[in-house]
Design an enzyme around this catalytic site. Sequence first.
Site, PDB file in Angstrom:
ATOM      1  N   CYS A  38      -0.359   4.021   2.306  1.00  0.00           N
ATOM      2  CA  CYS A  38      -0.303   3.917   3.854  1.00  0.00           C
ATOM      3  C   CYS A  38       1.431   3.911   4.023  1.00  0.00           C
ATOM      4  O   CYS A  38       1.620   4.685   5.166  1.00  0.00           O
ATOM      5  CB  CYS A  38      -0.604   2.503   4.141  1.00  0.00           C
ATOM      6  SG  CYS A  38      -2.230   1.818   3.427  1.00  0.00           S
ATOM      7  N   ASP A  39       2.248   3.700   3.203  1.00  0.00           N
ATOM      8  CA  ASP A  39       3.753   3.601   3.633  1.00  0.00           C
ATOM      9  C   ASP A  39       4.615   4.413   2.765  1.00  0.00           C
ATOM     10  O   ASP A  39       5.744   4.462   3.222  1.00  0.00           O
ATOM     11  CB  ASP A  39       4.153   2.007   3.645  1.00  0.00           C
ATOM     12  CG  ASP A  39       3.233   1.129   4.281  1.00  0.00           C
ATOM     13  OD1 ASP A  39       2.701   1.308   5.225  1.00  0.00           O
ATOM     14  OD2 ASP A  39       3.152  -0.203   3.817  1.00  0.00           O
ATOM     15  N   CYS A  81       0.880  -0.981  -0.028  1.00  0.00           N
ATOM     16  CA  CYS A  81       0.003  -0.042   0.065  1.00  0.00           C
ATOM     17  C   CYS A  81       1.028   1.396   0.035  1.00  0.00           C
ATOM     18  O   CYS A  81       1.400   1.557   1.037  1.00  0.00           O
ATOM     19  CB  CYS A  81      -0.962  -0.015   1.058  1.00  0.00           C
ATOM     20  SG  CYS A  81      -1.843   1.526   1.396  1.00  0.00           S
TER      21      CYS A  81
END
Length: 303
Positions: free
Chosen positions: A135-136, A132
Amino acid sequence: MSEYDILIVGGGPAGLTAAIYARRAGKSVLVLEGTGFGGQIASSHLVENYPAIPAISGADYSETLAAQAKALGAETRFGRVSAARQEDGGFVLTAGKKELTGKALILATGAKHRKLGLPREEELAGRGISYCAVCDGAFFKGKDTVVVGGGDSALQSALFLAGVAKSVTLIHRREELRAQDASVAAARERGNVTFLLGSRVTELLGEQSLSGVMVEDSAGSRRELAADGLFIEVGQEPDNEIFAQLAELDQGGYFRSGEDCRTKTPGVFAAGDCRAKDLRQLTTAVADGSVAATAACRWLDGQ
Ligand code: NAP
């Protein structure tokens, strides 16, 4: 006696849309979600193909959708469903230590990230490997990154990372990309995105954390590519086995259903990416949610 008219498994676009339609038809509804509302779209950087909403982040879309369903009176609960059965003319779901009962069941279980299946992939997840980018991605500011995949998710991730990382190398196993042309064109315009087509990642390098990948091209020649981050975006696969008694699965593990979202079991409906179909998009997920809820309400009214 069932607690709810309709139990909905999955709080992504399909499940939450089903909840909206069912509540507006006056049915009591419980949406069960494993991790967080919105499903896969919640981690999409930008959604630009949803009619009448020219651009919205996946997170904003998901939050708004969940709030809409809750404001209409849909009850929600976090918990992974571990078992499902038919009992006394209704359905029983086990989530943790709790058993939840409903007269009808809508399965909107979505799909989970597919893995590359390379040795040490699991061990290095969270240590350079991510599924992701939204997200990261921030952890890779100014660093070298690799994205694997040639679909919309891969291109979206590459575009997102291009704004954060020093470099993005998109590695895809074929010469043709299946992502939308507009995203491909946008990525080609970015100065820090390189395309490596007709190539595969064959090995993950690094001890404690990822330091690079081994890439093999279609002619069989191999080379090391240094990278701090590897974002694997090679599609999804369903996770429907525990419902196989209630709804037939196709060879890929997707629920077989008609366009009316009915499954082989009366009272059980399938909606969204978990269902066997040609096009898995946000638009088709919400369409399924409305169709499944309407079919479920009609079925309940006919009982
Ligand atoms: P996808 O469209 O299924 O693409 C998966 C990609 O991964 C393909 O390019 C595939 O290669 C490659 N791949 C699969 N298995 C692989 C393996 N073992 N090794 C290497 N490569 C592998 O999946 P997705 O991109 O996650 O998209 C899923 C659905 O969501 C699609 O319908 C997509 O359009 C939609 N989506 C929409 C948006 C948006 O609307 N903004 C954003 C994201 C996703 P091949 O091409 O060779 O098969």
